[in-house]
Write a protein that holds these residues in place. Structure first.
Motif, mmCIF file in Angstrom:
data_model
loop_
_atom_site.group_PDB
_atom_site.id
_atom_site.type_symbol
_atom_site.label_atom_id
_atom_site.label_comp_id
_atom_site.label_asym_id
_atom_site.label_seq_id
_atom_site.Cartn_x
_atom_site.Cartn_y
_atom_site.Cartn_z
ATOM 1 N N ASN A 1 -53.429 -64.160 14.275
ATOM 2 C CA ASN A 1 -53.379 -65.976 14.742
ATOM 3 C C ASN A 1 -52.436 -65.999 16.016
ATOM 4 O O ASN A 1 -52.224 -67.154 16.358
ATOM 5 C CB ASN A 1 -52.755 -66.775 13.290
ATOM 6 N N LYS A 2 -52.869 -64.494 16.711
ATOM 7 C CA LYS A 2 -52.199 -64.688 18.038
ATOM 8 C C LYS A 2 -52.143 -65.738 19.005
ATOM 9 O O LYS A 2 -53.710 -64.786 19.149
ATOM 10 C CB LYS A 2 -51.592 -63.068 18.171
ATOM 11 N N GLY A 3 -51.465 -66.394 19.970
ATOM 12 C CA GLY A 3 -52.907 -67.165 20.513
ATOM 13 C C GLY A 3 -54.008 -67.890 20.440
ATOM 14 O O GLY A 3 -53.241 -68.772 19.213
ATOM 15 N N LYS A 4 -55.488 -67.002 20.717
ATOM 16 C CA LYS A 4 -56.017 -68.062 20.108
ATOM 17 C C LYS A 4 -56.876 -67.652 18.695
ATOM 18 O O LYS A 4 -57.887 -68.010 18.352
ATOM 19 C CB LYS A 4 -57.523 -68.040 21.234
ATOM 20 N N GLY A 5 -56.074 -66.540 18.661
ATOM 21 C CA GLY A 5 -56.325 -66.077 17.298
ATOM 22 C C GLY A 5 -57.480 -64.964 17.382
ATOM 23 O O GLY A 5 -58.397 -64.716 17.897
ATOM 24 N N SER A 6 -57.852 -64.511 16.400
ATOM 25 C CA SER A 6 -59.114 -63.169 16.643
ATOM 26 C C SER A 6 -59.290 -62.408 14.907
ATOM 27 O O SER A 6 -58.902 -62.436 14.503
ATOM 28 C CB SER A 6 -59.153 -61.625 17.187
ATOM 29 N N ASN A 7 -60.685 -62.078 15.130
ATOM 30 C CA ASN A 7 -61.037 -61.898 13.856
ATOM 31 C C ASN A 7 -62.268 -60.697 13.969
ATOM 32 O O ASN A 7 -63.043 -60.745 13.729
ATOM 33 C CB ASN A 7 -61.905 -63.139 12.670
ATOM 34 N N MET B 1 -58.696 -41.889 3.372
ATOM 35 C CA MET B 1 -57.471 -42.979 3.246
ATOM 36 C C MET B 1 -57.863 -43.849 3.003
ATOM 37 O O MET B 1 -58.494 -44.532 4.527
ATOM 38 C CB MET B 1 -56.633 -42.230 3.928
ATOM 39 N N PHE B 2 -57.205 -44.954 2.910
ATOM 40 C CA PHE B 2 -57.055 -46.396 3.089
ATOM 41 C C PHE B 2 -55.690 -47.055 3.615
ATOM 42 O O PHE B 2 -54.755 -46.855 2.537
ATOM 43 C CB PHE B 2 -57.790 -47.174 1.820
ATOM 44 N N GLN B 3 -55.933 -48.302 4.518
ATOM 45 C CA GLN B 3 -54.408 -48.337 4.615
ATOM 46 C C GLN B 3 -54.458 -50.410 4.432
ATOM 47 O O GLN B 3 -55.308 -50.578 5.083
ATOM 48 C CB GLN B 3 -53.301 -47.873 6.560
ATOM 49 N N LEU B 4 -53.410 -50.618 4.337
ATOM 50 C CA LEU B 4 -53.705 -51.984 4.715
ATOM 51 C C LEU B 4 -52.448 -52.386 4.751
ATOM 52 O O LEU B 4 -50.925 -52.446 4.780
ATOM 53 C CB LEU B 4 -53.385 -52.715 2.941
ATOM 54 N N GLN B 5 -52.617 -53.359 5.931
ATOM 55 C CA GLN B 5 -50.952 -53.070 6.700
ATOM 56 C C GLN B 5 -50.688 -54.769 7.406
ATOM 57 O O GLN B 5 -51.645 -55.091 7.678
ATOM 58 C CB GLN B 5 -50.971 -52.801 8.230
ATOM 59 N N TYR B 6 -49.418 -55.411 6.701
ATOM 60 C CA TYR B 6 -49.303 -56.932 7.579
ATOM 61 C C TYR B 6 -47.693 -56.421 8.692
ATOM 62 O O TYR B 6 -47.341 -56.169 8.332
ATOM 63 C CB TYR B 6 -48.434 -57.098 6.062
ATOM 64 N N ASN B 7 -48.455 -57.544 9.580
ATOM 65 C CA ASN B 7 -47.516 -57.430 10.967
ATOM 66 C C ASN B 7 -47.071 -58.504 11.376
ATOM 67 O O ASN B 7 -47.366 -59.499 11.065
ATOM 68 C CB ASN B 7 -48.107 -56.352 12.207
ATOM 69 N N TYR B 8 -45.445 -58.538 11.313
ATOM 70 C CA TYR B 8 -44.984 -59.953 11.524
ATOM 71 C C TYR B 8 -44.725 -59.505 13.254
ATOM 72 O O TYR B 8 -44.022 -58.435 13.025
ATOM 73 C CB TYR B 8 -44.083 -60.736 10.587
ATOM 74 N N GLY B 9 -44.837 -60.481 13.984
ATOM 75 C CA GLY B 9 -44.538 -60.395 15.739
ATOM 76 C C GLY B 9 -43.881 -61.684 15.419
ATOM 77 O O GLY B 9 -43.788 -62.431 15.711
ATOM 78 N N HIS B 10 -42.686 -61.372 16.483
ATOM 79 C CA HIS B 10 -42.407 -62.277 17.176
ATOM 80 C C HIS B 10 -42.244 -61.461 19.058
ATOM 81 O O HIS B 10 -41.309 -60.876 19.624
ATOM 82 C CB HIS B 10 -40.487 -62.353 17.156
ATOM 83 N N ASP B 11 -43.004 -62.987 20.039
ATOM 84 C CA ASP B 11 -43.232 -61.777 21.297
ATOM 85 C C ASP B 11 -42.828 -63.521 21.884
ATOM 86 O O ASP B 11 -43.235 -64.034 22.661
ATOM 87 C CB ASP B 11 -44.871 -61.862 21.568
ATOM 88 N N ARG B 12 -41.395 -62.771 23.066
ATOM 89 C CA ARG B 12 -41.246 -64.243 23.621
ATOM 90 C C ARG B 12 -41.480 -64.832 24.931
ATOM 91 O O ARG B 12 -40.878 -65.495 25.500
ATOM 92 C CB ARG B 12 -39.552 -64.319 23.731
ATOM 93 N N THR B 13 -42.640 -63.353 25.412
ATOM 94 C CA THR B 13 -43.202 -63.705 26.113
ATOM 95 C C THR B 13 -44.401 -64.163 26.433
ATOM 96 O O THR B 13 -45.144 -64.696 27.134
ATOM 97 C CB THR B 13 -43.570 -62.110 26.725
ATOM 98 N N LEU B 14 -44.942 -65.092 25.583
ATOM 99 C CA LEU B 14 -45.321 -66.073 25.460
ATOM 100 C C LEU B 14 -45.483 -67.622 25.279
ATOM 101 O O LEU B 14 -43.980 -67.560 25.314
ATOM 102 C CB LEU B 14 -45.949 -66.347 23.780
ATOM 103 N N LYS C 1 -44.634 -70.478 19.042
ATOM 104 C CA LYS C 1 -45.626 -70.194 18.936
ATOM 105 C C LYS C 1 -45.649 -69.093 18.912
ATOM 106 O O LYS C 1 -46.264 -68.328 19.774
ATOM 107 C CB LYS C 1 -46.741 -70.414 20.286
ATOM 108 N N ARG C 2 -44.409 -68.078 19.270
ATOM 109 C CA ARG C 2 -44.010 -67.156 19.582
ATOM 110 C C ARG C 2 -43.852 -65.874 17.743
ATOM 111 O O ARG C 2 -44.448 -65.217 18.572
ATOM 112 C CB ARG C 2 -42.539 -67.352 20.593
ATOM 113 N N ASP C 3 -43.798 -66.596 17.826
ATOM 114 C CA ASP C 3 -44.240 -66.057 16.137
ATOM 115 C C ASP C 3 -45.717 -65.989 15.747
ATOM 116 O O ASP C 3 -46.469 -66.590 16.313
ATOM 117 C CB ASP C 3 -43.355 -66.652 14.829
ATOM 118 N N TYR C 4 -46.524 -64.763 15.091
ATOM 119 C CA TYR C 4 -47.480 -64.466 14.986
ATOM 120 C C TYR C 4 -47.975 -63.817 13.789
ATOM 121 O O TYR C 4 -46.481 -63.055 13.091
ATOM 122 C CB TYR C 4 -48.832 -64.266 16.082
ATOM 123 N N HIS C 5 -48.939 -63.051 13.114
ATOM 124 C CA HIS C 5 -49.335 -63.087 12.075
ATOM 125 C C HIS C 5 -50.422 -62.218 11.912
ATOM 126 O O HIS C 5 -51.358 -62.588 12.362
ATOM 127 C CB HIS C 5 -49.259 -63.522 10.682
#
Length: 399
Positions: free
Chosen positions: A102-108, A366-379, A385-389
């Motif tokens: 959901n960073k910025g306009k999001g992607s999928n 192998m399978f990987q399931l990954q969750y990222n919590y991001g904080h980007d102060r350049t946004l 809006k600087r936080d994303y998942h």
């Protein structure tokens, strides 16, 4: 392009469908180099092999003349000598990915993160070679990742020439299977030459360059299972212009590292880099250093590094810490803290906190399931809006 596609198809047919066994030196002959992981010589004493490639490799091995045991006859030289070459070993692997953000306009999106095929072997006992090709999303067709020849008569001195990983940082040489999370750290991607902070002529170098490198293990200490090389060194001269590109200026990049193994499986290292790159008509200076440590023992992983860049009035730094804990034979959970700062300023901090369980159901699956919590102060925009998942699902298989 047609020639690349034909070559890629030929390599694929020869390698389907398994990860080739890679002969890694053992305590009985030459100790594995400290930072050379599966990207070059494999991780561990035995590299997994799939059924079909195992059959292919055994057939090729049977078809070739048996090599002469080193203790029975001296090495011969000449065009007609055929008994001093190992059978070429073929292999490959693929990584598929689904990513939501959901960073910025999001992607999928679904994507082919990468598909690789390779062949390696030895000649006249002391010469090793590797050729590796890759295809992935958003890249201009199949392209060479590695092609090199290495002379390794002594464990104290190996000389490698061609295209291969730059000897900067612990994580850069790691194979994607061994990193533990679904992507390399920002330190590696932006300061080791993946998609560099100072852009190369190519922005998808994978941490590689063309040049010559020397490396070796020094000062054997300890006894029995604790026997180890106390010091490992690496030093290289590179074009500085990335993969599949000749140099575009008259200067070279110089990179070196010195690593110490005070106790078995614990490595502490220092890395240095000086050089420049010409991009868009501008020559950018790269002065870098990195400090790090890694510990890999009985399935447990602890790895961390810090790196700093300066040149042309630009500064940046990055660091990360990775911990991996085995839960069962088929489940290992990684956690990672990953930071990059453009300008080496807290105002430009890009932080990523990751949790990534690895489900390895088979040595080749192998399978990987990954969750990222991001904080980007350049946004830009509101502070929230600087936080994303991010949520990633990745599939790994050797073919």
């Amino acid at each position: 392009m047609k020639h690349y596609l034909l070559l890629f198809a030929a390599c694929t047919m020869l390698s389907v469908p398994a990860w080739a066994e890679v002969e890694t030196p053992t305590e009985d002959n030459v100790e594995p180099l400290l930072t050379e992981t599966a990207e070059t010589i494999g991780v561990g004493a035995e590299e997994p092999a799939g059924f079909v490639t195992d059959v292919v490799n055994r057939a090729v091995n049977r078809a070739m003349p048996a090599p002469v045991p080193a203790d029975e006859a001296p090495v011969e030289y000449g065009r007609k000598v055929v008994k001093w070459a190992s059978a070429p070993k073929f292999g490959g692997y693929a990584i598929g990915k689904y990513a939501y953000s959901n960073k910025g306009k999001g992607s999928n999106t679904f994507s082919a993160r990468l598909i690789r095929v390779y062949v390696d072997g030895t000649l006249l006992k002391d010469f090793k070679y590797r050729l590796q090709m890759e295809m992935e999303n958003d890249k201009p067709g199949p392209h060479f990742k590695d092609f090199y020849l290495a002379w390794s008569h002594w464990k104290e001195l190996e000389v490698k020439v061609g295209q291969f990983k730059r000897c900067f940082s612990f994580e850069n040489p790691y194979n994607p299977w061994e990193v533990g999370v679904g992507d390399y750290s920002q330190l590696v991607k932006k300061l080791s030459g993946f998609s560099d902070f100072c852009p190369d002529g190519v922005t998808w170098n994978g941490g590689r360059d063309q040049g010559i490198q020397v490396q070796g293990d020094l000062f054997r200490v300890g006894k029995g299972k604790q026997k180890r090389s106390l010091v490992h060194y690496m030093a290289g001269v590179y074009n500085g212009n990335g993969i599949n590109h000749a140099d575009n200026n008259k200067q070279k990049d110089f990179i070196g590292s010195l690593q110490v193994q005070p106790v078995k499986d614990l490595y502490v290292g220092f890395f240095g880099w000086t050089g420049n790159v010409t991009y868009g008509g501008t020559t950018l200076r790269r002065e870098r250093y990195a400090l790090g440590m890694k510990y890999e023992h009985e399935g447990y992983t602890v790895r961390g590094e810090y790196a700093h860049h300066s040149g042309n009035g630009l500064r940046a730094d990055a660091w990360y810490a990775t911990v991996g804990v085995p839960v069962t034979d088929w489940l290992k959970i990684y956690a990672k803290y990953d930071v990059f700062r453009s300008g080496a300023s807290w105002d430009n901090t890009q932080s990523i906190y990751s949790l990534c369980p690895n489900f390895q159901l088979h040595k080749n699956l192998m399978f990987q399931l990954q969750y990222n919590y991001g904080h980007d102060r350049t946004l830009g925009g509101a502070k929230g809006k600087r936080d994303y998942h991010d949520l990633w699902v990745e599939t790994y298989f050797r073919f």
